[in-house]
Design a protein around this motif. Sequence first.
Motif, mmCIF file in Angstrom:
data_model
loop_
_atom_site.group_PDB
_atom_site.id
_atom_site.type_symbol
_atom_site.label_atom_id
_atom_site.label_comp_id
_atom_site.label_asym_id
_atom_site.label_seq_id
_atom_site.Cartn_x
_atom_site.Cartn_y
_atom_site.Cartn_z
ATOM 1 N N ASP A 93 -17.431 -43.615 -12.508
ATOM 2 C CA ASP A 93 -17.148 -42.742 -13.641
ATOM 3 C C ASP A 93 -15.758 -42.148 -13.481
ATOM 4 O O ASP A 93 -15.443 -41.552 -12.445
ATOM 5 C CB ASP A 93 -18.179 -41.614 -13.740
ATOM 6 N N VAL A 94 -14.955 -42.305 -14.515
ATOM 7 C CA VAL A 94 -13.604 -41.744 -14.553
ATOM 8 C C VAL A 94 -13.609 -40.647 -15.613
ATOM 9 O O VAL A 94 -13.994 -40.888 -16.754
ATOM 10 C CB VAL A 94 -12.556 -42.824 -14.896
ATOM 11 N N THR A 95 -13.193 -39.447 -15.214
ATOM 12 C CA THR A 95 -13.180 -38.306 -16.132
ATOM 13 C C THR A 95 -11.746 -37.961 -16.504
ATOM 14 O O THR A 95 -10.873 -37.881 -15.632
ATOM 15 C CB THR A 95 -13.883 -37.097 -15.490
ATOM 16 N N ILE A 96 -11.548 -37.755 -17.795
ATOM 17 C CA ILE A 96 -10.221 -37.436 -18.316
ATOM 18 C C ILE A 96 -10.293 -36.111 -19.064
ATOM 19 O O ILE A 96 -11.166 -35.928 -19.917
ATOM 20 C CB ILE A 96 -9.698 -38.531 -19.282
ATOM 21 N N VAL A 97 -9.378 -35.199 -18.739
ATOM 22 C CA VAL A 97 -9.232 -33.942 -19.462
ATOM 23 C C VAL A 97 -7.793 -33.859 -19.930
ATOM 24 O O VAL A 97 -6.868 -34.011 -19.130
ATOM 25 C CB VAL A 97 -9.588 -32.717 -18.582
ATOM 26 N N ALA A 98 -7.619 -33.644 -21.240
ATOM 27 C CA ALA A 98 -6.283 -33.566 -21.836
ATOM 28 C C ALA A 98 -6.023 -32.131 -22.261
ATOM 29 O O ALA A 98 -6.782 -31.559 -23.044
ATOM 30 C CB ALA A 98 -6.193 -34.500 -23.035
ATOM 31 N N LYS A 99 -4.934 -31.570 -21.741
ATOM 32 C CA LYS A 99 -4.602 -30.169 -21.987
ATOM 33 C C LYS A 99 -3.147 -30.059 -22.434
ATOM 34 O O LYS A 99 -2.284 -30.787 -21.929
ATOM 35 C CB LYS A 99 -4.800 -29.383 -20.693
ATOM 36 N N VAL A 100 -2.885 -29.154 -23.373
ATOM 37 C CA VAL A 100 -1.515 -28.924 -23.822
ATOM 38 C C VAL A 100 -0.741 -28.279 -22.680
ATOM 39 O O VAL A 100 -1.125 -27.222 -22.175
ATOM 40 C CB VAL A 100 -1.475 -28.035 -25.080
#
Length: 132
Positions: A93-100
Motif C-alpha cells: 500500500d502506497v499512501t499519498i497526501v497532497a498539501k498546499v
Amino acid sequence: MSAVGDIVAERTVHLTRESLVRYAGASGDFNPIHYRDDVAEAVGLPGVLAHGMLTMGLAVETIVPWLGDSRRILGYSTRFTRPVVVDPEIGADVTIVAKVGAVDDQALRIDLTVTFGETAVLGKAQVRVRAL
C-alpha cells in the motif's frame, strides 16, 4: 482559494505483482527486478520493487481530480528515496497526501508526501500548478 497547509487530496493505492506486470507492459520497462524474486535477490534487493516511475505517476495523479484539469500542471519534480517492495501475497500500500506548500498569484506548489508503511519513498515531491 487554497491556503498553505490545506490538504487537497489523499489516497492509498494498493499495488500487487499484477499491477507491476501491467505497468511493465504499458511502459515497456521489463526489468526483471519488478517481477522476479530471484533476480531481485541476486542483485541485493529486499524483494521485487515497484517501478519508480509508477510510484511517481500514482503520486501526481492523486491531485488531478482536485485540479479538474491535468493541463494546470506546470511542473513536477521529486527524488526517489526508498523502494516500494511488493510482497507476492499481500502486495503493498502506497499512501499519498497532497498539501498546499506555497501560493502566489500565478501558481500553487503542491507538496506530495508519499509513503510505504511508515517510510517516505519520494523526497521533495513537488507539483507546480496554475492558479485559477
